[in-house]
Design an enzyme around this catalytic site. Sequence first.
Site, mmCIF file in Angstrom:
data_model
loop_
_atom_site.group_PDB
_atom_site.id
_atom_site.type_symbol
_atom_site.label_atom_id
_atom_site.label_comp_id
_atom_site.label_asym_id
_atom_site.label_seq_id
_atom_site.Cartn_x
_atom_site.Cartn_y
_atom_site.Cartn_z
ATOM 1 C CG LEU A 90 -1.985 -1.076 1.230
ATOM 2 C CD1 LEU A 90 -2.854 -0.909 2.531
ATOM 3 C CD2 LEU A 90 -2.777 -1.119 0.115
ATOM 4 C CB CYS A 91 4.040 2.012 0.199
ATOM 5 S SG CYS A 91 4.934 0.525 0.031
ATOM 6 N N GLY A 92 2.321 2.410 -3.064
ATOM 7 C CA GLY A 92 2.577 2.900 -4.591
ATOM 8 C C GLY A 92 3.584 1.798 -5.041
#
Length: 292
Positions: A90-92
């Site tokens: 969930l951090c690109g």
Amino acid sequence: MASLKDLRMRIASVKATQKITKAMQMVAAAKLRRAQEAAEAARPYSERMGAVLANISGAIGKGGDAPALMAGTGKDDTHLLVVFTAERGLCGGFNTQIARLARENVRKLLAAGKTVKILTVGKKGADQLRRDYANLIIDRVELREVKQIGFVNADAIAKKIIALFNEGGFDVATLVYSQFKSVISQVPTTQQVIPAAAGVAAPASAGSAVYEYEPEAGAILADIVPRAIAVQVFRALLENAAGEMGAKMSAMDSATRNAGEMINKLTITYNRQRQANITKELIEIISGAEAL
């Protein structure tokens, strides 16, 4: 076409997701400041440590008694890549960019006929590299349970690397991590730590000064080089932590805005379908009344 009930349920689901992404964005923003300050504070110490190593290395000279960690084995047949990634997603594209740089280095080394070994620090790096190079991964370190990265964590990883070197496991060790630039910019980079002499540059302010060492420079290096490696590992961990929070904040901000746009589109679709249903019911009522 979806029914009104399905549209209501989907709108509620997207709103719930939007609340989660907004909360995660705020948490990442709160953690980012502390992580950024830690990363920026570690840089001068790391650079100064490199200057000290370069100074002492220059005093010893090529024919000195530098330790193996400093001088190397004299070969570069076997390379160890220490790949630092995040423990969570969930951090690109943060983890993907680091894994891509690691893959590029692996391909270049294998094409040059070198033997490659991989040590992963972080669950996401191990998961991504395992798809292509599972046979090259010799060990993995996970820090999922660590609430706040400390020097003790870096020292443990550095000792693992040094122990592997002392066993003759590799000739060259390189760190692969993401250097924090800003919230929207994290730059994947590599840094060689063994042989340590290749990873440091002579200090620009040294001039022609002559230093005397007590004890001998070789004895100092035997103690300071392992610490310098641990410092570089610690810096990589801090840079990654700051980069992860910056990337997560940006990713969750985009996700929150996308969720808002989706809610607006679904709401418009819901209102149009509801209006069409009401119109249809009115037409049916009028038609029924006229039939009577």
